[in-house]
Design a protein around this motif. Structure first.
Motif, short mmCIF file in Angstrom:
data_model
loop_
_atom_site.label_atom_id
_atom_site.label_comp_id
_atom_site.label_asym_id
_atom_site.label_seq_id
_atom_site.Cartn_x
_atom_site.Cartn_y
_atom_site.Cartn_z
N MET A 192 0.86 -1.18 0.00
CA MET A 192 0.00 0.00 0.00
C MET A 192 0.90 1.24 0.00
N VAL A 245 -3.48 -0.20 10.11
CA VAL A 245 -3.88 -1.18 9.09
C VAL A 245 -2.96 -2.40 9.13
N PHE A 291 -8.08 -1.27 -4.64
CA PHE A 291 -8.89 -1.40 -3.43
C PHE A 291 -9.95 -2.50 -3.60
N GLN A 315 -10.08 -7.02 4.40
CA GLN A 315 -9.03 -6.00 4.37
C GLN A 315 -9.60 -4.65 3.98
N ARG A 316 -10.54 -4.63 3.05
CA ARG A 316 -11.19 -3.35 2.69
C ARG A 316 -11.90 -2.76 3.90
N ILE A 351 -9.36 -1.19 6.30
CA ILE A 351 -8.89 0.10 5.81
C ILE A 351 -9.93 1.19 6.09
#
Length: 330
Positions: A28, A51, A245, A252-253, A256
């Motif tokens: 990222m 994160v 994304f 994981q989205r 975030i």
């Protein structure tokens, strides 16, 4: 001996799992043109750490501040190339991607009341994101940059007329340029890093900037600051490569977005306090700070709204959606 071998085996498995997590981690890359100590850089670092922690290292963030990788304009253009995954630019930069987003910079449109209301902020974020998602960019939220001040070298601004003929650095693209011209000032568009030299050389008489810009960039060279309440709330957008994304696992989205939402709530409160401290610091050093009277603020608002009427007429749906959010959320 058997116990020692079992411990060694467990240690080896743990090390192997950690190694695999790092090898398979999603990268990222985040970039910004602001220095490491300047808002929002500290919050970007906190976001990356959070994160990484919540995904057990499955997302590895790397941050490049102070235009080490890209300035904000080029970073937005690079979203989708794989060179950068997330950018936290001053929100007015989004106007380069879609003219409708000039509304973000329209004076007296958005304030703290709206942007700290979760219902309104989420709805506005979806509205803005919807305009640029066809270009492969998604907006995840807005942080507070500052409520902008008129910071002047030698002009104590108390009335609208005090800005007449003054060369003032502005942010916000054509929308703010038109607004400043409506009060017969001479707006100049330039990066924050150029303000100090421009002020010293007489290229500008002052700047529309944040308390941090007064302290860290202009310093004691600019002795006067004036706030017109509600005039210009600068924000930073969190823009992400939509394809990158969307390709992440749902969990994981969610991490975030959740980590970002939590930081945004805290960041809005902390930056208000920080700005008050910065203004006090400059006043203690001999600077002058004033808040324009309600009458003068209203006069300024009338001029600025008149200057922005052409934009409103051209993009009526933008403002209709904003007003619908106000009715629903506020």
């Amino acid at each position: 001996m058997k116990i020692a071998l079992n411990r060694l085996a467990r240690w080896s498995l743990t090390l192997a799992a950690a190694w695999c997590t790092q090898v398979g981690a999603a990268e990222m890359i985040i970039t910004s043109e602001v220095p490491i100590s300047t808002n929002p850089s500290p919050y970007i670092e906190q976001f990356i750490a959070e994160v990484g922690k919540r995904t057990n290292g499955a997302i590895q963030g790397k941050y490049f501040p102070a235009s080490q990788l890209y300035n904000d304009r080029d970073a937005l253009a690079a979203l989708g190339t794989g060179g950068v995954h997330m950018v936290w630019p001053v929100a007015s930069r989004l106007e380069l991607m879609d003219q409708r987003l000039g509304a973000i910079s329209l004076p007296f449109l958005l304030g703290t009341r709206e942007m700290t209301n979760r219902c309104f902020a989420d709805g506005f974020t979806r509205q803005v994101s919807g305009y640029i998602e066809p270009r492969g960019v998604k907006v995840l939220g807005f942080l507070r940059t500052a409520e902008l001040l008129f910071i002047m070298k030698s002009r104590d601004v108390q009335r609208v007329e005090d800005l007449k003929g003054q060369k003032v650095r502005v942010v916000g693209g054509k929308v703010m340029l038109d607004a400043m011209q409506s009060i017969h000032a001479s707006p100049v568009s330039m990066a924050a890093s150029e303000m100090s030299a421009a002020l010293a050389q007489g290229a500008i008489d002052g700047a529309m900037t944040s308390p941090a810009g007064w302290v860290d960039v202009l310093g004691s060279t600019a002795k006067f600051a004036a706030l017109a309440p509600g005039m210009a709330l600068a924000t930073s957008a969190v823009a992400v490569d939509k394809a990158w994304f969307d390709a992440l696992p749902e969990a994981q989205r969610k991490v975030i977005q959740t980590a970002l939402d939590e930081i945004i709530v805290r960041q809005w409160k902390e930056t208000v306090v920080k700005d008050e401290q910065l203004v006090k610091q400059m006043v203690d050093q001999g600077g002058t700070y004033r808040v324009l009277s309600a009458a003068e603020t209203e006069r300024l608002k009338e001029r600025f709204l008149g200057a922005g009427q052409g934009f409103r007429d051209k993009h009526p749906d933008v403002f209709r959606q904003v007003e619908d959010l106000r009715k629903t959320c506020l």
